[in-house]
Design an enzyme around this catalytic site. Sequence first.
Site, PDB file in Angstrom:
ATOM      1  CB  THR A   8      -0.943  -0.109   1.330  1.00  8.95           C
ATOM      2  OG1 THR A   8      -1.507  -1.276   1.264  1.00  8.95           O
ATOM      3  CG2 THR A   8      -1.656   1.099   1.210  1.00  8.95           C
TER       4      THR A   8
ATOM      5  NE  ARG B  95      -8.217  -8.240   2.373  1.00  2.05           N
ATOM      6  CZ  ARG B  95      -7.274  -7.221   2.443  1.00  2.05           C
ATOM      7  NH1 ARG B  95      -6.988  -6.519   1.511  1.00  2.05           N
ATOM      8  NH2 ARG B  95      -6.522  -7.074   3.409  1.00  2.05           N
ATOM      9  CB  VAL B  96     -12.965  -3.905   1.387  1.00  2.00           C
ATOM     10  CG1 VAL B  96     -12.461  -2.759   1.594  1.00  2.00           C
ATOM     11  CG2 VAL B  96     -13.583  -3.968   0.217  1.00  2.00           C
ATOM     12  N   GLY B  97      -9.786  -4.226   2.362  1.00  2.00           N
ATOM     13  CA  GLY B  97      -8.765  -4.201   3.550  1.00  2.00           C
ATOM     14  C   GLY B  97      -8.902  -2.812   4.358  1.00  2.00           C
ATOM     15  CG  ASP B  98      -5.372  -1.359   5.938  1.00  2.00           C
ATOM     16  OD1 ASP B  98      -5.267  -2.157   5.019  1.00  2.00           O
ATOM     17  OD2 ASP B  98      -4.620  -0.427   6.551  1.00  2.00           O
TER      18      ASP B  98
ATOM     19  CB  THR C  79       1.638  -0.214   4.669  1.00  2.00           C
ATOM     20  OG1 THR C  79       1.897  -1.000   3.500  1.00  2.00           O
ATOM     21  CG2 THR C  79       2.771  -0.115   5.386  1.00  2.00           C
TER      22      THR C  79
END
Length: 334
Positions: A194, A222-225, A245
């Site tokens: 990231t 899927r979705v991350g932070d 990250t």
Amino acid sequence: MNRRKFIQNTALTGAGIATGVSAISCKEANTTSTKASNTATTLSKPNYISISTWDTESANTASGELLAKGKPALDAIIDGVAVEEANEENTTVGIGATPDREGNVTLDACVMSPDGDYGAVVAVENIVHVAALARKVMEDTPHVIMASKGAEEFAYTQGFKKQKLLTPASEKAWKEWLKTSNYQPAINVENHDTIGMLAMDTSGEIAGVCTTSGLGYKMKGRVGDSPIIGSGLFVDNEVGAAVATGMGEEVLKTVGSFLVVELMRNGMSPQKACEEAIHRIVKKGDRYKDFQVAYIAMNKNGETGSYAIHDGFTMMKYQDGKSENIKSDYFNKS
Ligand code: GLY
């Protein structure tokens, strides 16, 4: 030609003096600092400063040079990260990024402005500059998060081009991965992941951005932070900003970037705040041995910090014409 230096972060000792310097490349920078640690570089407040995750020198320098010209922090960072979003060699953001396990490249991004506004896009396909798109969501819609096809359709109304994000190289790597389909995110992906970038402009205003393709070979959807306010990114212009990250699931569970900013609000240095946010993750058990998380942060005085779970994380800093690559301190010394 200046040699770029890795500056060992000495924040844990509080000494504020560089302890390790090794040259790794010969890219151009206006000047190169040879001493000064991560926490002690700011003896006086810088005129402007841009920091970014990983070895993203071109992107961070682009941002820093815009700040030097008096551009607002938000403009500088969006243009800065655009450099890497357009870089096909970078497999973790923009075009050329690693797809999900079904071969779809889906991107997440978010921005926060000095006045506390926020915009984000999640799981967007066919658009390279998703950080700029997140800014459009923030400024030109009544919403703060747009997802998937809706975000993509909105992008076209704003003049964004449709582009295939899966390159021959990323497609080849995906087909190779399919042979085992082993999902084990690497601790440090090619020294990139990231891209988070934080900047303070010559007016002292702070903004932040985060852009990513998320974890390689993630499940579809899927979705991350990274696009989630308070997790991947948080900016409070009265206090400072932080960006994360690494393994997004762990950042989300600890609302990491918000935590870093709140710790700074309560008096911690950016360095100590990053360390505490990492400790919140590692104290949960031994699973941290298998994933990386790192934070970078800056406060209103232009002081910065960074900390990671594992060795290998670096932060770029461009401050008053000087570019540095700062090797981050880390938790797992075993
Ligand atoms: N930190 C990026 C992600 O987990 O998606």
